[in-house]
Structures are given as structure tokens and as C-alpha cells.
Write an enzyme that holds these catalytic residues in place. Structure first.
Site, PDB file in Angstrom:
ATOM      1  N   ARG A 127       6.945   8.841  -2.434  1.00 32.89           N
ATOM      2  CA  ARG A 127       5.860   9.287  -1.546  1.00 32.89           C
ATOM      3  C   ARG A 127       5.927  10.808  -1.328  1.00 32.89           C
ATOM      4  O   ARG A 127       5.685  11.302  -0.221  1.00 32.89           O
ATOM      5  CB  ARG A 127       5.928   8.589  -0.178  1.00 32.89           C
ATOM      6  N   SER A 175       1.833   1.274   5.432  1.00 35.25           N
ATOM      7  CA  SER A 175       3.230   1.381   5.866  1.00 35.25           C
ATOM      8  C   SER A 175       3.366   2.586   6.783  1.00 35.25           C
ATOM      9  O   SER A 175       2.983   3.687   6.399  1.00 35.25           O
ATOM     10  CB  SER A 175       4.158   1.607   4.670  1.00 35.25           C
ATOM     11  N   GLU A 228       6.186   7.516   7.261  1.00 34.00           N
ATOM     12  CA  GLU A 228       5.516   7.855   6.008  1.00 34.00           C
ATOM     13  C   GLU A 228       4.192   8.535   6.346  1.00 34.00           C
ATOM     14  O   GLU A 228       3.677   9.352   5.591  1.00 34.00           O
ATOM     15  CB  GLU A 228       5.265   6.571   5.203  1.00 34.00           C
TER      16      GLU A 228
HETATM   17  N1  EPU Z   1      10.305  -7.927   4.801  1.00 36.60           N
HETATM   18  C1  EPU Z   1      10.804  -8.509   5.939  1.00 36.60           C
HETATM   19  N2  EPU Z   1       9.929  -8.994   6.863  1.00 36.60           N
HETATM   20  C2  EPU Z   1       8.596  -8.933   6.668  1.00 36.60           C
HETATM   21  C3  EPU Z   1       8.071  -8.333   5.501  1.00 36.60           C
HETATM   22  C4  EPU Z   1       8.963  -7.831   4.583  1.00 36.60           C
HETATM   23  O1  EPU Z   1      12.002  -8.603   6.128  1.00 36.60           O
HETATM   24  O2  EPU Z   1       7.869  -9.400   7.555  1.00 36.60           O
HETATM   25  C5  EPU Z   1      11.256  -7.410   3.788  1.00 36.60           C
HETATM   26  C6  EPU Z   1      11.483  -8.461   2.722  1.00 36.60           C
HETATM   27  O3  EPU Z   1      12.815  -8.437   2.348  1.00 36.60           O
HETATM   28  C7  EPU Z   1      10.627  -8.006   1.588  1.00 36.60           C
HETATM   29  C8  EPU Z   1      10.793  -6.496   1.734  1.00 36.60           C
HETATM   30  O4  EPU Z   1      10.754  -6.290   3.156  1.00 36.60           O
HETATM   31  O5  EPU Z   1      11.107  -8.472   0.373  1.00 36.60           O
HETATM   32  C9  EPU Z   1       9.740  -5.673   1.039  1.00 36.60           C
HETATM   33  O6  EPU Z   1       8.470  -5.995   1.574  1.00 36.60           O
HETATM   34  P1  EPU Z   1       7.149  -5.591   0.781  1.00 36.60           P
HETATM   35  O7  EPU Z   1       7.175  -6.172  -0.582  1.00 36.60           O
HETATM   36  O8  EPU Z   1       5.983  -5.900   1.648  1.00 36.60           O
HETATM   37  O9  EPU Z   1       7.311  -4.024   0.570  1.00 36.60           O
HETATM   38  P2  EPU Z   1       7.675  -2.842   1.581  1.00 36.60           P
HETATM   39  O10 EPU Z   1       8.925  -2.207   1.101  1.00 36.60           O
HETATM   40  O11 EPU Z   1       7.644  -3.308   2.965  1.00 36.60           O
HETATM   41  C10 EPU Z   1       6.415  -1.117   0.093  1.00 36.60           C
HETATM   42  C11 EPU Z   1       5.412  -0.025   0.269  1.00 36.60           C
HETATM   43  C12 EPU Z   1       4.018  -0.614   0.433  1.00 36.60           C
HETATM   44  C13 EPU Z   1       3.693  -1.457  -0.781  1.00 36.60           C
HETATM   45  C14 EPU Z   1       4.764  -2.548  -0.895  1.00 36.60           C
HETATM   46  C15 EPU Z   1       4.578  -3.394  -2.131  1.00 36.60           C
HETATM   47  C16 EPU Z   1       6.632   1.757   1.372  1.00 36.60           C
HETATM   48  C17 EPU Z   1       6.820   2.556   2.615  1.00 36.60           C
HETATM   49  N3  EPU Z   1       5.748   0.774   1.433  1.00 36.60           N
HETATM   50  O12 EPU Z   1       6.442  -1.849   1.306  1.00 36.60           O
HETATM   51  O13 EPU Z   1       3.105   0.456   0.463  1.00 36.60           O
HETATM   52  O14 EPU Z   1       2.418  -2.055  -0.673  1.00 36.60           O
HETATM   53  O15 EPU Z   1       6.065  -1.925  -1.006  1.00 36.60           O
HETATM   54  O16 EPU Z   1       4.964  -2.647  -3.230  1.00 36.60           O
HETATM   55  O17 EPU Z   1       7.280   2.049   0.376  1.00 36.60           O
HETATM   56  C18 EPU Z   1       1.972   1.920   1.925  1.00 36.60           C
HETATM   57  O18 EPU Z   1       2.668   2.797   1.448  1.00 36.60           O
HETATM   58  O19 EPU Z   1       1.123   2.132   2.815  1.00 36.60           O
HETATM   59  C19 EPU Z   1       2.198   0.549   1.475  1.00 36.60           C
HETATM   60  C20 EPU Z   1       1.571  -0.507   2.006  1.00 36.60           C
END
Ligand code: EPU
Length: 368
Positions: free
Chosen positions: A186, A260, A364
Site C-alpha cells: 500500500r 480496510s 491504511e
Molecule cells: N480474520 C479474522 N476475523 C475476521 C476476518 C478476518 O480473524 O472477522 C482474519 C482471518 O485469519 C483471515 C485474515 O484475517 O484469514 C485475512 O482476512 P481477509 O482475507 O479478509 O484479508 P485482510 O488481511 O483482512 C486484506 C486487504 C483487503 C483485501 C483482503 C483480501 C489490507 C489492509 N487489506 O485484508 O483490502 O480485500 O486482504 O485480499 O491489506 C482494502 O485495502 O481496503 C481492502 C479491503
């Protein structure tokens, strides 16, 4: 054409839906318009916004807000590496991985004001691979190249070929090859404090491909694509990604948010081991803390997991709330939240994560 408005209501220009105004708002729809703007005479500070999907206005904006409406999507000649009218050599890097049977890369020039998801939709319909995993991310093309947006195992830097800008200091058009953009998580050179605001992105040239190159390694994406059935095409992956996003993330047109809110923190392995040891003591020896090992002995832990462990998931605070299906997202729950309520919730989340895990979360979202 340049359209200028004063004391412009920005409520619909930021996806958080903060009810703020800009002292001056300027919108332009062509690259040539930028030459006519007297940047040194604009009310300061100057802020260039895209879809307003990654920022939090904390107050009325006292300077000038600029917005691009440069809207075009154009396939460049397959034999040209960029908009420079010289053919690239057959062994240049963009063609080097081409095998006999495969198609050459397809360079696509996209205006900074194009809604990024419209570009993803267009690419899927054209059968072009590269941006399908980035489907349904709010925001516009110019901002995507500044923020290095990412999702489901793909970052925009993976498909950026060149970023074209107007240099407001030297008053000239310049371009940056992908290796000159300093891309990180990012992050890019365009976000560095000493450069921020100097370059206005006019258009981005992306390298897409007609050769199938599905990226399905993230989480359970492959299972979801298999379950959807049908031919493996960019359109199919796009459909699955949109479904996943809609299940987890608030619909931008219904509930205000900036996606996020926090970055996923990166910690040294020893710290991760400490965190996991404590989690095992709490939940049993089989418990595993979700994480991704990075090459340099560092570990990325999902901020969503930490926030959930601190009990924030679904909690409301005035007009603001932590999204119940994805705690990494802070929402304008009532549609009437004040910036102070969002910032107050942010501070409390940061301090409780710090207290429980010793990890400092960083937003972010840009605070303006
Ligand atoms: N998780 C939890 N509880 C929850 C949801 C998620 O514990 O309620 C944990 C789980 O272990 C899950 C992990 O978080 O496996 C990752 O969750 P997710 O796949 O939703 O990804 P994220 O790391 O939370 C990132 C990006 C998102 C992007 C998703 C999918 C960042 C800051 N965010 O989120 O980007 O859509 O991966 O690739 O890196 C954005 O930047 O606005 C955004 C939505």
C-alpha cells in the site's frame, strides 16, 4: 474543461460519507487541462482525490481539492511497449517470457479518472487477465497506482507498466516505469512526504495478458472458483471475487467506510511466537494464529484477527462501528457519524491491540 466550485459539499466524494466541505474544488477532464491550472496560485493545501475511498476527512478542507475525470481505456498496439511510438525489441523484458504459442502482452492505457472496477469489468469482458482479483475495490485508476491497491494475492504493481503524471513543480509531463515507483505494501514514491502532491497521475499503462494466468493461492479462493464451476476465465474469477467481497465488506453505496482501516502489521518472528504461545494458553495447544511468513524472518498477522481478539468485532460507538463481518473495516454506521467518532474508535482499537499484543496498528486510511 476545468470546473471550479467553492465551498463544495464533499459528502458524496468520500466513501466514508463525512459531511465536509472544500473551500475550492476543481475537476478537469483532459490531460491538457492540467497545463492551464496555475498550481502555485491554488488555495493551499492542495489535495488530489480519486474516488475518495481511502481517506478520512477529519474537518472541512481549507485548501483546494482536485479531481480527475480523465476517462478513457485504450488498447495500445501490441507491438509497442508504451505510448512512445517506437516498437520494443523482441527480447525486451515485457516480451521475454513469450513462448511460440502464447499471445504477446496487451498494453492498456487507462485514464486516471476511470473507476478502477469499471476497468476490471472491461478487462474481464475483453478476456484479458491481470486485474480480475482486484475486482470491486472502490476507487479510481490514478489512486490505484499511488496506493498500490491489493487484494486476493495481487497488487496493482503486478500489472502496472508505466505511470504517466504531470509534474506540478517543473510543469511538465513525466512518466515512471514500474521499477521507479518504489512500490511496497500500500505504498509508493507518490506517497512519500517530500513528493506527495507533486505529481498528478494522468493515466496508467497496464500490462494485461490473453494467456490464462489465474492467481488462486489466496485463502480459499481456489475452492470458491471450483465451486462456481464453468470455464476458468477472468470473468469467472471476477464474479467469485465480487461475491466474496460482498459477503464480507460493507456495500459502499449503503454503508460508508474506507475499506480496510488498518494495515496488517508485520512483526519479528520472536514476537509472533510470543503471541501464538499466549493464544495457545488461552484457546488450547492446537490453536493456530493466522499469519503469513515473509521472506526476511518477519511475519504478517491479520489486523482483523487482533481486533476481533480484543472484542471489537461488531461494536458500535456513536455513529461509528467496527464492521461485524470484517473487523478491519470501520464504518459510518448511521451515515451521520462525525469524524471525531471514527477517530475515537480508531484510537481505542489501537490502544487495546497494543495492550493485548504489544503491536502498534497503523491506519491504511489517510487522515485529512
Ligand atoms: N480474520 C479474522 N476475523 C475476521 C476476518 C478476518 O480473524 O472477522 C482474519 C482471518 O485469519 C483471515 C485474515 O484475517 O484469514 C485475512 O482476512 P481477509 O482475507 O479478509 O484479508 P485482510 O488481511 O483482512 C486484506 C486487504 C483487503 C483485501 C483482503 C483480501 C489490507 C489492509 N487489506 O485484508 O483490502 O480485500 O486482504 O485480499 O491489506 C482494502 O485495502 O481496503 C481492502 C479491503
Amino acid at each position: 474543461m476545468i470546473k471550479t466550485e467553492y465551498y463544495k459539499d464533499l459528502t458524496k466524494m468520500n466513501t466514508f460519507g463525512m459531511k465536509v466541505k472544500a473551500r475550492c474544488f476543481m475537476e478537469y477532464d483532459s490531460v491538457a487541462d492540467l497545463v492551464d491550472i496555475e498550481f502555485s496560485e491554488l488555495a493551499r493545501p492542495v489535495l488530489h482525490i480519486g474516488g475518495g475511498s481511502n481517506l478520512l476527512f477529519t474537518d472541512d478542507f481549507k485548501g483546494t481539492v482536485l479531481h480527475s475525470k480523465i476517462n478513457f481505456i485504450e488498447i495500445l498496439d501490441d507491438n509497442l511497449c508504451d505510448t512512445d511510438p517506437s516498437p520494443c525489441s523482441p527480447d525486451s523484458s515485457c516480451h521475454s517470457e513469450r513462448s511460440e504459442e502464447s499471445f504477446p502482452p496487451v498494453l492498456v492505457s487507462v485514464g486516471s479518472g476511470v473507476v478502477f472496477d469499471d476497468f476490471c469489468d472491461w478487462a474481464a469482458k475483453e478476456g484479458l487477465w491481470g486485474v480480475e482479483n482486484l475486482s470491486y475495490i472502490p476507487g479510481e485508476v490514478g489512486a490505484s497506482a499511488v496506493q498500490n491497491i491489493g487484494a486476493y494475492g495481487v497488487e496493482v504493481k503486478d500489472v502496472v507498466h508505466k505511470v504517466y503524471c504531470y509534474d506540478t513543480l517543473e510543469e511538465e509531463f513525466v512518466s515512471f516505469g514500474v521499477d521507479e515507483c518504489g512500490y511496497g505494501y500500500r505504498d509508493s514514491i507518490f506517497k512519500k512526504p517530500e513528493i506527495r502532491g507533486r505529481y498528478v497521475v494522468t493515466h496508467v499503462v497496464f500490462t494485461l495478458s490473453r494467456n490464462p494466468q489465474p492467481k488462486l493461492d489466496y485463502g480459499h479462493l481456489k475452492d470458491a472458483v471450483d465451486a462456481a464451476g464453468g470455464d476458468l476465465t477472468p470473468a469467472l474469477i471476477r464474479k467469485v471475487i465480487i461475491k466474496i467481497r460482498k459477503e464480507k465488506l460493507p456495500e459502499p453505496s449503503v454503508v460508508g467506510s474506507a475499506g480496510s482501516f488498518f494495515k496488517n502489521p508485520v512483526v519479528p518472528m520472536e514476537q509472533f511466537i510470543r503471541i501464538e504461545t499466549e493464544a495457545k494458553a488461552e484457546f488450547g495447544s492446537d490453536y493456530k494464529v493466522p499469519h503469513y511468513d515473509l521472506p526476511d524472518g518477519m511475519v504478517k498477522i491479520p489486523a482483523a484477527w487482533m481486533i476481533e481478539q480484543c472484542g471489537w468485532k461488531g461494536r458500535r460507538s456513536g455513529g461509528a462501528a467496527v464492521w461485524e463481518k470484517q473487523p478491519l473495516v470501520i464504518v459510518n454506521y448511521t451515515g451521520e457519524a462525525y469524524p471525531e467518532e471514527i477517530v475515537g474508535l480508531e484510537r481505542r482499537i489501537i490502544s487495546s491491540v497494543k495492550e493485548k499484543f504489544g503491536v502498534e496498528l497503523h491506519p491504511e486510511v489517510d487522515h485529512i
